[in-house]
Design an enzyme around this catalytic site. Structure first.
Site, PDB file in Angstrom:
ATOM      1  N   TYR A  92       0.675  -1.496  -0.274  1.00 15.47           N
ATOM      2  CA  TYR A  92       0.002  -0.169  -0.066  1.00 15.47           C
ATOM      3  C   TYR A  92       0.973   1.101   0.226  1.00 15.47           C
ATOM      4  O   TYR A  92       1.863   1.227   0.641  1.00 15.47           O
ATOM      5  CB  TYR A  92      -1.023   0.012   0.960  1.00 15.47           C
ATOM      6  N   PHE A 142      -5.221   8.912  -4.433  1.00 13.64           N
ATOM      7  CA  PHE A 142      -3.686   8.641  -4.795  1.00 13.64           C
ATOM      8  C   PHE A 142      -4.319   7.400  -4.102  1.00 13.64           C
ATOM      9  O   PHE A 142      -3.893   7.769  -2.763  1.00 13.64           O
ATOM     10  CB  PHE A 142      -2.124   9.672  -4.600  1.00 13.64           C
ATOM     11  N   GLU A 143      -3.792   5.981  -4.761  1.00 12.55           N
ATOM     12  CA  GLU A 143      -3.323   4.899  -4.397  1.00 12.55           C
ATOM     13  C   GLU A 143      -2.569   4.326  -5.378  1.00 12.55           C
ATOM     14  O   GLU A 143      -2.979   4.418  -5.888  1.00 12.55           O
ATOM     15  CB  GLU A 143      -4.675   4.485  -3.553  1.00 12.55           C
ATOM     16  N   ILE A 144      -1.098   3.328  -4.706  1.00 12.30           N
ATOM     17  CA  ILE A 144      -1.141   2.573  -5.862  1.00 12.30           C
ATOM     18  C   ILE A 144      -0.601   1.580  -4.522  1.00 12.30           C
ATOM     19  O   ILE A 144      -0.482   1.467  -4.034  1.00 12.30           O
ATOM     20  CB  ILE A 144       0.844   3.094  -5.938  1.00 12.30           C
TER      21      ILE A 144
END
Ligand SMILES: Nc1nc2c(ncn2[C@@H]2O[C@H](COP(=O)(O)OP(=O)(O)OP(=O)(O)O)[C@@H](O)[C@H]2O)c(=O)[nH]1
Ligand SMILES: *[C@@H]1O[C@H](CO)[C@@H](O)[C@H](O)[C@H]1NC(C)=O
Ligand SMILES: [Mg+2]
Length: 383
Positions: A218, A280-282
C-alpha cells in the site's frame, strides 16, 4: 486407381488447412481474457469489441515477470477536461516511459467524445467499463427512508457531501467493488487517478516494480484527518467485526507489528480519524481481494454506514490496511509531488528541486491540524 486417391488427398489437404486456420485464429482460446470495450490508441474510431471472459491467471512474483498493473479511474463524462489534465501529467511525468494501461470506470456509459479524447493522450491501452447496479446501488437491506432522513440531518450540520447519494455510492464502490470489476481481473497492481489533480515530479523508475520487489502492498502520498461526523459509528463497527471474526485477527499481524497506532491513539478505544487519502493510491489488488478484507467490507456494508452515515473509502481502506498489513508493507511516496484540491505533498529535500515543479513551502505533511503524517511516522517507528 487415381479415382480413389485424389479425393482422399484433397480431403486430407482440406483438413490440414482447416486445422491450421483454426489454430491461427484461436491460438490459445483457453487463455483469452476480458476485452469488452477495449480501445487501443490505434483504434480510436471503433468503439467496442467483445470477446470471452475467463478467470485470471495466477499471481507470479518472479523478478523478471512483467508487472500486471494499470491505472484505474472512476470518473464522469462531465469531468473530461479534468481527467485529460491529470492524464497528460501522468504521461509526461511517468507513463510515457512505461505504458501501463488505463481502466476507466463509470456508473454511466462513456461518451464517444470521452473515449476519443482520453485514448489519444497515451500510447497505452485504454479500457472503458460500466459499473453494474450490484456495485453501484442500494442493497435490499438498506432503509432508504432512514438514509434520506440522515442525509438531511447531516446537511443541516454542514458536513461535506452530506446530502449526496452519488457520493455514497462512489465511496462504497471504491471500498468494496472496484477491484472486483472484470476489467481489473488482468491486473495485480493499480494506481488510482482522479480528475483535476496535479503530479509535480518526474518519476524515472517503475513504481509498481518498486512495490513488488520491496514487498510493499500500500503506497500513499497524503495522510489526512477525517471529518468525524461522517464516520460516527465506523470504529465501533470495526471492533464488532474483530469480535465476530477472531480468525481474521488471528491471520493478521500482532497490533505492534501493524499500523494500528496510525488509526488509534488510545490502544483501540477510539478512532483518531487518520487515514491515507485514496484519491491517490498505488497498491496491491490482492490486499482487497483477500478473504479477510472481503469479510471486513461485507460486515461494514451490512451495518449500513455507507448510507446511514457517509463512510469514506479512505478511512475504510486505511483501517483495513492498518489491521491486515505489516508496517513494512506500507510505502510513503515522498518522491511523488501531488496536489488534490487545496492540499499538496511536495518533497522538500533539495535533490527534488530539478525534478519537481511544486513549491516545498506548500508541503502539507506537517500541517498541525489536518495532516496525519507525523502520526504515521510515529506508528512506523514505534515498537
Ligand atoms: N462515474 C462517477 N464517478 C464519480 C461519481 N462521484 C464521484 N466520482 C469519481 O470518484 C472520484 C472521487 O470523487 P470526488 O468528487 O473527487 O470526491 P473527493 O475526492 O472526496 O472530493 P473532492 O474534494 O470534491 O475532490 C473522482 O474520480 C470522481 O470523478 C459518480 O457519481 N459517478
Ligand atoms: C425505515 O425508516 C423509517 C424512518 O426512520 C421508519 O419510519 C421505518 O419504520 C423504517 N422501515 C423499516 C422497514 O424498518
Ligand atoms: Mg477528488
Amino acid at each position: 486407381m487415381w479415382r480413389g486417391i485424389v479425393p482422399r488427398i484433397l480431403f486430407i489437404a482440406a483438413s490440414c488447412v482447416l486445422l491450421i486456420s483454426l489454430y491461427l485464429f484461436f491460438p490459445s482460446a483457453s487463455l483469452t481474457t476480458t476485452t469488452t470495450q477495449v480501445q487501443s490508441s490505434k483504434n480510436t474510431q471503433e468503439g467496442a469489441k467483445t470477446s470471452v471472459h475467463t478467470t485470471p491467471t495466477t499471481t507470479t512474483t518472479h523478478p523478471d515477470e512483467p508487472i500486471r498493473a494499470c491505472f484505474v479511474i472512476l470518473v464522469r463524462n462531465r469531468e473530461l477536461d479534468g481527467i485529460v489534465s491529470t492524464i497528460r501529467q501522468v504521461e509526461d511525468r511517468f507513463n510515457k516511459k512505461f505504458n501501463y494501461p488505463y481502466v476507466f470506470l463509470n456508473d454511466d456509459d462513456f461518451t464517444e467524445e470521452f473515449k476519443q479524447r482520453t485514448s489519444e493522450l497515451t500510447q497505452a491501452e485504454t479500457r472503458y467499463g460500466k459499473v453494474d447496479e450490484q456495485m453501484w446501488g442500494y442493497p435490499s437491506y438498506i432503509n432508504q427512508t432512514l438514509a434520506a432522513e440522515n442525509r438531511e440531518e447531516m446537511a443541516r450540520l454542514g458536513i461535506p457531501y452530506a446530502d449526496s447519494e452519488s457520493y455514497r455510492h462512489m465511496c462504497r464502490f471504491q471500498s468494496g467493488f472496484f477491484f472486483r470489476h472484470p476489467f481489473l481481473d488482468d491486473f495485480d497492481w493499480y494506481w488510482r487517478l482522479e480528475p483535476d489533480v496535479d503530479y509535480h515530479c518526474d518519476l524515472d523508475y517503475d513504481v509498481f516494480k518498486y512495490m513488488r520487489d520491496n514487498g510493499k502492498k500500500y503506497g500513499f502520498t497524503i495522510a489526512f484527518k477525517e471529518f468525524g461526523a461522517t464516520v460516527s459509528s465506523l470504529w465501533k463497527t470495526v471492533l464488532d467485526f474483530e469480535k465476530a471474526h477472531p480468525e481474521v485477527v488471528e491471520h493478521s499481524p500482532a497490533k505492534q507489528d501493524s499500523l494500528w497506532r496510525f488509526v488509534t491513539d488510545d490502544n483501540g478505544q477510539s478512532y483518531n480519524l487518520c487515514h491515507f487519502w485514496t484519491n491517490f493510491e498505488i497498491a496491491s489488488l490482492d490486499l482487497w481481494r483477500s478473504n479477510d478484507y472481503l469479510k471486513f467490507f461485507h460486515y461494514l456494508d451490512r451495518s449500513g454506514g455507507f448510507f446511514y452515515e457517509r463512510w469514506g473509502d479512505a478511512p475504510v481502506h486505511s483501517i483495513a490496511a492498518a489491521m491486515l498489513l505489516r508496517k513494512d508493507e506500507f510505502h510513503f511516496f515522498n518522491d511523488i509531488g501531488y496536489r488534490h484540491t487545496a492540499y499538496t505533498h511536495c518533497p522538500v529535500e533539495p535533490e527534488y528541486r530539478n525534478k519537481c515543479s511544486c513549491d516545498p513551502a506548500s508541503n502539507f505533511d506537517y500541517d498541525p491540524g489536518l495532516s496525519c503524517y507525523t502520526t504515521y511516522k510515529a506508528a512506523i517507528e514505534g515498537q
